[in-house]
Structure formats: structure tokens, C-alpha cells
Scaffold this active site. Structure first.
Site, PDB file in Angstrom:
ATOM      1  N   ARG A 345      -9.623 -36.217 -17.838  1.00 25.17           N
ATOM      2  CA  ARG A 345      -9.922 -35.615 -19.142  1.00 25.17           C
ATOM      3  C   ARG A 345     -10.528 -34.233 -18.920  1.00 25.17           C
ATOM      4  NH1 ARG A 345     -13.416 -38.379 -24.030  1.00 25.17           N
ATOM      5  NH2 ARG A 345     -15.030 -38.537 -22.421  1.00 25.17           N
ATOM      6  N   GLU A 437      -9.774 -37.530 -32.457  1.00 23.68           N
ATOM      7  CA  GLU A 437     -11.217 -37.671 -32.673  1.00 23.68           C
ATOM      8  C   GLU A 437     -11.808 -36.563 -33.541  1.00 23.68           C
ATOM      9  OE1 GLU A 437     -13.153 -37.565 -28.887  1.00 23.68           O
ATOM     10  OE2 GLU A 437     -12.178 -35.727 -28.265  1.00 23.68           O
ATOM     11  N   ASP A 465     -16.964 -39.149 -31.673  1.00 20.00           N
ATOM     12  CA  ASP A 465     -16.764 -37.763 -32.087  1.00 20.00           C
ATOM     13  C   ASP A 465     -16.149 -37.682 -33.476  1.00 20.00           C
ATOM     14  OD1 ASP A 465     -17.541 -35.472 -30.484  1.00 20.00           O
ATOM     15  OD2 ASP A 465     -16.433 -36.378 -28.855  1.00 20.00           O
ATOM     16  N   ASP A 636     -23.252 -40.769 -24.733  1.00 17.17           N
ATOM     17  CA  ASP A 636     -22.702 -39.535 -24.208  1.00 17.17           C
ATOM     18  C   ASP A 636     -22.825 -38.461 -25.285  1.00 17.17           C
ATOM     19  OD1 ASP A 636     -20.686 -40.025 -26.025  1.00 17.17           O
ATOM     20  OD2 ASP A 636     -19.133 -40.393 -24.531  1.00 17.17           O
TER      21      ASP A 636
END
Length: 730
Positions: A345, A437, A465, A636
Site C-alpha cells: 500500500r 474509503e 477513513d 491507526d
């Protein structure tokens, strides 16, 4: 001060330059001059486009803010709202004709095998290796060490192996085998031996149950074995719903010696794919950090990444697992991958990094740098130069986060074209995973898929997100629901369904993954097993789990549910309506008490502080953070984005006061300090709040949340992390 090296007008930090010259380029057939000439050309072409796309984000947000201010005091009329969003280019016209993706050279782990997916910070070599090796997991260990089985007198986990608990584990795993590989008239609990027999020119499994024999209900599930001694195989391999299960036999083993059939373990194929993350779970703010990220990814692509660490008073040396070898029933030999298929990613379009400076002295867009360098590292795998192979189909898999709609998807595909050209790769060697997202992507998902239809391999949803963007986009519309209520709001339920619907109708089954988001409680496996069965049931071919153990357990869901069958059944369902996604999750009617408001505030503040203090002070991008009730949650930047934006929203609309927030920050800081009291490297935020850079960062995320681009946390976290590193070096 960093030493910079000039390469075709780009100023490269020497740490990164040395890595590329000495480690990444050799073996790729790309020489240094070609690489840097091509890199400089890409930077020159794509930097202005990146800048324009970010400006368009800001322009849209400004127009949406103004529209909501004009509507203040009025109820939002949906058709008027949609017309406005279309007029500013936020919602784009749907494709005029139906279409299907035509992505080629996709590994079976992505195209046809449904199963768990791990996401791990590639900056941490130990975690990266653990995740890559989580393709196979011990069912005995997974049940023994988690809360799926209760602890009682004589069945405690303990510090050493407890035979009492072990006996319960053996029975429970046998029950799972009964569901996955059923016998005709017996239970795996009662088997006294698994042997091999012969029928014609093929081997078959002969199953002894006491003084009688039993057979597999479906003999075709037996697909391989490894020979043991003259009387018993050392392992027997079965297959169900595309996933393998291996029964391992060793009567001299501590567990096998007490098992009636000598079974020492049952191993499930677990983490089929793993996303090695350069983004949300990583705290990489400069050339030193980014080089470490790239070095670990290179090691994974070359197959030589290793890590040594202390565990239990001994030094453990960890490397990538070899492939697994078997004999098929017809006597031929075959291998199965010993490792999870790896995707990487990259970061999104927003952030810059000083690892490379442009000719005008500005920092490079980090996403452009990631695309070039992670692809360069992956060339070793594409060319088969490494000792172990990742993609047997010869593809590079890049997951791209935080894309806002079709234009940014087009930008990314064009960027990948340019990278392929500079590295001498065939067109569409680089595949794209589009993370659904951001709100603008959700509303325009089919358009995004159509743009990327020849290289797309992945779409997914996630509460994190996506919720942060939901809050920030409609920040001025009114007071938002509490976070827990948000999970059942109309928009998110439609968003989850619409993602699957669009994936199925554009031909993802058999070609690409449709994914679901993370289970956030790594210690709550019993709860996970109840909740996460919903993901394959919903038609998702992969879903994120927080650990290798969770992957082994989540694999059971894919044994019980055929995702291919579910996707086929969902084909006739209408696509979830856009109108539902546009329903803003406002709190009208919640009628919260003062106590409920304070509890929500404290919960958000504690979560922010618990995450930010580790990110800023220690550079830990993702970790299990105790919440306000001391339940460990995976945190996160995406979770931090939700919490900080939620408080910003409530502060903006007067649900909480600035003084109330500051009091909560100081009070919760002492709670977080206490929760981290066992960490020798931890620095307290209290009582010297003004001296704690981490504490100041947490406040910035809230009080400056209104002006942060799309509510992202990265700009503040990166700035504050650099301050901590500068203070330490000084």
C-alpha cells in the site's frame, strides 16, 4: 543536515540514494542514468497534476461548506443536494453502458481464492515477516491461546502447555474438521488413525475409528499428503472452498503422543493475501524512515528479508517460509505457496517528503515517490530474480488509498503507465487496488472502476477513513451522531452494500477482490467469530484481520460460506441506492444527556492521546491501544481521523466547549500515562503538558481539525514527529 546528491535536477538524500544505487537497482536491468532520467521526467509531469487535484479537493470542500451554511436552519432536501453536488463536479455521470473489468495476469490468491487478508506496517521487519508467513496457521495454537475457549479450573492457558486445555482444543478443532472435511458416519474426534490406501493407481485416505473404518463424505477433498513411516503419513492435505487444511501426524510429538490418531496439529491455510503498508500503519516522516520502508519491501520481493530478535531469553532468527511440497493422490508432486501473496500500500496524494527535493527546492509528493520506488523493488520479483516468488503471474500489486473520485483514479493509472515505461515493464504489470474509503469515491465507484478496468484487482470498504471523510465533508451540516451510532447509520449500510454490488456487476468475481475492513479488537476472538462471518456472507472475498491468529480463525468463515456462491446469488440484487449514501448522519433526535456528551468526548480524547503519544514520541504507526475501558483496540491514522474530526464537529456546533475539551485532554493524558506505565521508553505527557510534543499534537488535531485537508491527521502528525526527532538529535 542531510547530505544531498543531485540526480537530473532532483536532490536525493544520500541515505536513499545509496539504497537505490547499491541495493534496489542491481539485478533489475535498469541502470542508474536511465532510472533517474525517467524519475525526473515523471516528477516533472505528475507534480503539477497532483497539485491541481489537491486544489480541486479544497475547492469542492469550500463550496460544500458554503452550501451547508446557506441551508442553515433548513432540512436538507435530497434532490436539491444531489443537484448541487452534480453541478460542482462532486458526483459524476454514471457510465452509459455496462462493462466488466478485463484485468489479466492476476494470481489466484486475488482472483479466485476467498480468505482472510492481513495489513501490516512494512516498516517493522518482524511484523512484515510474521504476516508474510501467516499463509498457514496452527488451529491448535489459535484455539488454545484465545478467548474462544473459556478458562476454568484445569483449563487455564498458563505459562506452559496445559494438557487439560489441550484436550479441549483437540476436541474443538475436531468439530471444525467435521464441518470442513466431514466423514460419512463418524467424527474426527473418534478417529484412531489416518492411513493411506490404494484404489487403482490413486492413493486414498483410510480412516480408522476404533475397530471399524470410515470414509470421507467427499473423497475429492483429499488432494495430497507427505509420507511418514511405513504405517502412517506425516501429513494429509484436504481442500474446501478453495482453502487447504493439513492434518499433521507425529505420535512422538507431545500433542501427537496423546491424540488417538497421533495428530500433532491441524494447520489451516489462513492469510491468503497481505497488504504490506507504507501508509496508515506507518510513521515514516523523512528519508531515514522511507529508506527503511523501501528496504523491507525490497527484502520481501527478493525473498531475503530476515530479522533477529530476543524472545523468551533466546535469539530468534526469522526469514520467509519456503513453499510447501506434497504428493498428489495420483503420485505426482506439487507445491503450495508457503507465504501470503503480498500487496504494497503506497501513500495517497496529499503528503510530501523531504527524502527528495525538486529543482525548485520543494519536497516530492510522497505518493509519486512510492509508486516509482516500490515498483522498482518489485521488479526483482517480476523478473524472478529472488530466491522466493511472490507473484507467480508476474504482477506488481499496489493498493492506493485515499483516492477522491475518478480524476484521481485516472491520475494514478497514468502514473503507473509512466512507471511501467521507465522500468521496461509490460503495460498493466502494475495492478491497482482502489480503496473505497473517501465519500467522492463511494459515489463514483463505477466510474473509478471503469477507468482502472484493465489493472484493477481490489476494492474494499472500511468504517474508518470513510467515516472521517463523511464527518469532514458535511462538517457544517450539523451535529454528527456518536461514533457507535454511526456504525448503524443509513449511509454506511448502503455504502457497504453498494461497494459489493458494483464489484459484482463490473465482473470482479473470478478476477479481483472485493474486500471488507478491519476487526479492531485483537484480543476479542470470540466476538470476532460471531461478527466477522458477516463479511463473506455479504459477498466479500477478503476481509482484514489484526493478526496471524485472527487470520487462522477467520479462515473458518470461508470454509463455512462459499463466497463464489454468495456473489452469484447477489448478482440479481439492485445496486444499493446513492440516496442512502448521501443521507448525512446527523444526531437530530438523539437528545443526549450531559453525561453522555462527556463520555463520548472522553472516549474520543483518550483514543487520540493513546495513539498519538506512541506515534509522535516513538514512531509507532499502528498499535494495540487500550481504550477508556482498557480494551485493546487496533489504532491507526484512520481511527484517529474519526475521533479528532468528531470532536471538531461537536466543538464547532457547541455540543462541547473549548474549555471542556482542554480539561478532557489533561484528564485523559493522565489516564494514558498510567496505561503506559509499564513501557520503559514511554514519556509521560502529564503534568508538563506544554513540554509534551505528543500532547500538543493531540490538541492540534482537534482545534485545527476544521482546516486540515479533508480532516487528515498526517500533516500534524508528521510535523510533530519531526520535532521529536529533531529534539532527540539535538
Amino acid at each position: 543536515m542531510s547530505t544531498l546528491v543531485n540526480r537530473n535536477g532532483l536532490q536525493i538524500d544520500k541515505v536513499l540514494d545509496d539504497f537505490i544505487a547499491q541495493e534496489a537497482l542491481p539485478g533489475t536491468n535498469v541502470n542508474s542514468d536511465e532510472f533517474w532520467t525517467g524519475f525526473a521526467k515523471i516528477v516533472s509531469e505528475f507534480t503539477p497534476r497532483n497539485t491541481e487535484l489537491l486544489s480541486f479537493r479544497d475547492e469542492l470542500q469550500s463550496q460544500i461548506d458554503s452550501w451547508h451554511l446557506e441551508q442553515r436552519g433548513k432540512s436538507i432536501e435530497l434532490e436539491t443536494y444531489k443537484a448541487f453536488l452534480r453541478s460542482i463536479g462532486y458526483i459524476r455521470p454514471e457510465p452509459e453502458q455496462d462493462f466488466e473489468i478485463d484485468t489479466a495476469n492476476v494470481d489466484s490468491e486475488i482472483a479466485t481464492i476467498a480468505g482472510p487478508q492481513l495489513v501490516v506496517p512494512v516498516l517493522n521487519a518482524r511484523f512484515a515477516l510474521n504476516a508474510a508467513n501467516a499463509r498457514w496457521g496452527s488451529a491448535y495454537d489459535a484455539f488454545y491461546g484465545t478467548d474462544l475457549l473459556p478458562e476454568g479450573p484445569g483449563t487455564e492457558k498458563g505459562d506452559s502447555y496445559n494438557p487439560g486445555r489441550g484436550a479441549i482444543v483437540i476436541d474443538r478443532v475436531a468439530e471444525e474438521l467435521d464441518a470442513i472435511v466431514p466423514l460419512e458416519d463418524a467424527s474426527h474426534k473418534d478417529v484412531t488413525s489416518y492411513r493411506l490406501g490404494q484404489e487403482g493407481d490413486k492413493s486414498v485416505v483410510e480412516i480408522q475409528v476404533g475397530d471399524r473404518t470410515s470414509n470421507l463424505r467427499n473423497p475429492d477433498q483429499f488432494v495430497g499428503f507427505n509420507s511418514g513411516d511405513a504405517s502412517e503419513p506425516s501429513s494429509i492435505l484436504f481442500k474446501n472452498n478453495g482453502l487447504h487444511v493439513e492434518i499433521q501426524i507425529d505420535r512422538t510429538h507431545d500433542v501427537g503422543s496423546v491424540h488417538p490418531a497421533g495428530v500433532k496439529d491441524v494447520v489451516f491455510e489462513s492469510a491468503i493475501t497481505t497488504i504490506q503498508d507504507c501508509e496508515d500503519s506507518v510513521a515514516a516522516v523523512d528519508a531515514e524512515d522511507k529508506t527503511a520502508v523501501y528496504r523491507n519491501w525490497l527484502g520481501l520481493m527478493k525473498g531475503d528479508l530476515s530479522e533477529s530478535f530476543e524472545k523468551g531469553g533466546e535469539t530468534v532468527h526469522r526469514v520467509l517460509n519456503e513453499d510447501r511440497s506434497y504428493t498428489a493422490p495420483d503420485g505426482s508432486s506439487f507445491t503450495l505457496p508457503g507465504r501470503s501473496l503480498l500487496l504494497v500500500r503506497n501513500v495517497g496524494l496529499l503528503m510530501k517528503n523531504d527524502a527528495i527535493l525538486l529543482p525548485d527546492g520543494s519536497e516530492i509528493f510522497e505518493g509519486i515517490m512510492d509508486a516509482v520506488i516500490t515498483s522498482l523493488c518489485s521488479v526483482h520479483d517480476v523478473k524472478g530474480e529472488g530466491s522466493l516468488r511472490n507473484s507467480r503471474a508476474g504482477s506488481i500489486y499496489i493498493v492506493k488509498p485515499k483516492l477522491h473520485g475518478p480524476d484521481e483514479t485516472q491520475f494514478t493509472c497514468d502514473l503507473f503507465n509512466a512507471v511501467e515505461d521507465m522500468l521496461g515493464l509490460d503495460r498493466h504489470t502494475i495492478k491497482i487496488g482502489v480503496m473505497d474509503e473517501e465519500r467522492r469515491t463511494s459515489l463514483n465507484l463505477r466510474q473509478c472502476i471503469q477507468i482502472a478496468k484493465s489493472r484493477i484487482v481490489f476494492i474494499n470498504t472500511g468504517f474508518l477513513d470513510r467515516t472521517g471523510d463523511e464527518i469532514h465533508t458535511s462538517m457544517r451540516a450539523g451535529v454528527m451522531l456518536r461514533k457507535e451510532s454511526m456504525k448503524q447509520a443509513e449511509w454506511i449500510l448502503a455504502y457497504e452494500d453498494r461497494n459489493v454490488d458494483n464489484g459484482i456487476k463490473t465482473g470482479f468475481p473470478g478476477k479481483a477482490q472485493i474486500g471488507k475492513g478491519m476487526w479492531p479488537k485483537p484480543d476479542e476472538m470470540k466476538e470476532m467469530m460471531v461478527a466477522k462471518v458477516g463479511h463473506p456472507t455479504a459477498g466479500a472475498s477478503c476481509a482484514w484481520v489484526p493478526s496471524p491468529t485472527a487470520a487462522t480463525l477467520h479462515a473458518l468463515h470461508y470454509h463455512s460460506i462459499s463466497v463464489a456462491s454468495r456473489q452469484e446469488a447477489l448478482k440479481s440484487r439492485d445496486i444499493a441506492p446513492m440516496d442512502s449514501i448521501l443521507t448525512i448522519p446527523l444526531s437530530a433526535g438523539e437528545n443526549l444527556s450531559a453525561e453522555e456528551v462527556q463520555n463520548e468526548l472522553d472516549n474520543n480524547v483518550q483514543g487520540i492521546l493513546g495513539y498519538v503519544v506512541r506515534w509522535v514520541d516513538q514512531g509507532i504507526g499502528c498499535s494495540k491501544v487500550p481504550d477508556i475501558n482498557n480494551v485493546g483496540l487496533m489504532e491507526d491514522r484512520a481511527t484517529c481521523r474519526i475521533s479528532s474530526q468528531h470532536i471538531t464537529n461537536w466543538l464547532l456546533h457547541g455540543m462541547v466547549s473549548e474549555e471542556q475539551v482542554r480539561q478532557s485532554l489533561e484528564r485523559m493524558a493522565t489516564v494514558v500515562d498510567e496505561q503506559n506505565s509499564g513501557d520503559d521508553e514511554y514519556e509521560n505527557m502529564s503534568p508538563n503538558f506544554t513540554d509534551s510534543i505528543a500532547f500538543q499534537a493531540a490538541g492540534d488535531l482537534i482545534f485545527e481539525g476544521l482546516v486540515q485537508p479533508n480532516g487528515y491527521t498526517e500533516p500534524i502528525l508528521h510535523q510533530r514527529r519531526k520535532e521529536v526527532k529533531a529534539r532527540a538529535s539535538a
